[in-house]
Design an enzyme around this catalytic site. Structure first.
Site, mmCIF file in Angstrom:
data_model
loop_
_atom_site.group_PDB
_atom_site.id
_atom_site.type_symbol
_atom_site.label_atom_id
_atom_site.label_comp_id
_atom_site.label_asym_id
_atom_site.label_seq_id
_atom_site.Cartn_x
_atom_site.Cartn_y
_atom_site.Cartn_z
ATOM 1 C CG MET A 12 -1.017 1.023 2.184
ATOM 2 S SD MET A 12 0.327 1.192 3.421
ATOM 3 C CE MET A 12 0.320 -0.282 4.353
ATOM 4 N N PRO A 13 2.050 1.317 0.515
ATOM 5 C CG PRO A 13 3.904 1.000 1.883
ATOM 6 C CD PRO A 13 2.926 0.255 1.043
#
Lengths: 61, 61, 61, 61, 61, 61
Positions: free
Chosen positions: E1-2
């Site tokens: 996700m980052p």
């Protein structure tokens, strides 16, 4: 057409943002020859524990 | 691979974001020929007193 | 009011961007209830050697 | 000179951000040959209902 | 996700970006407990005449 | 601490950017009470075929 994005630590007042929006828009119009209507300024308030310099969170300073 | 970032005033509902994410992802897949899995959409809710146009905060309109 | 920013690998044609701008703007108008005139879409073409996933530049894939 | 921006879902602790800021700054200094003082790291916490992949909000997963 | 975004002056080599992508992704995995596959790093090369500090373009330093 | 990001169509000269950097930095110092050294301004030149308003690329206007 210009979009100006200002990231600052939280704590600036609405009066300060109002003044910044006015002065930055004037600068865009006078120097970059755009129109006020086409100039968007977006402020992002960043918490000090979301900001680091020299490898240290600013909340630790 | 595409990252789509949507900045809007606060007030959009989760249902609207859900629908926007679906439609924008479909557009990326159909038009830009990527995959759904590779498409990330990030929403940023901006308060009206953090947004200015024509030198005035939108909270003053 | 919305600003939509689309980051994709270089290689998308002007025709594809034209179509994406149209479809994304329609989505913003229909779903987020803004106006076409208030909707800005900015494309950023990213070279594959400026993009990494899983720790590897995409130019190495 | 480098500005590093890290967008993650909310939930990372201050200790994790502190460690990330330290390690990322070290990497910039050692690999990109800048100074610690010149390296800024900004974290942005994104709520899961503001993040979509494959056309679905992450809050729905 | 980052998503990690690295803005630096132009001049960093592909080898440096490769190493930065690897080290930053490792940091995200080890410290923020995400997966390599979910970690995207985007580099933006900024020309010195597009970067100012203390009110002066870096190309004038 | 503030980072100001200015997105404009390509075509602005170095002299205009120099003047914008100076005026915007002065505004940050005088209104937001930061220091010149802490104020970074980054310009991003956007091609007209990477910018759309009202669903149309600006290169088509």
């Amino acid at each position: 057409m210009p979009i100006v994005r200002v990231e600052m630590w939280t704590g600036r007042t609405e009066a300060q943002k109002k003044e910044l929006a006015r002065v930055i828009t004037d600068a865009m119009v006078n120097i970059a020859h755009t129109t006020p209507e086409a100039t968007i300024v977006v402020f992002e308030d960043i918490e000090k524990d979301n900001w680091a310099q020299a490898g240290k969170l600013s909340s630790d300073d």
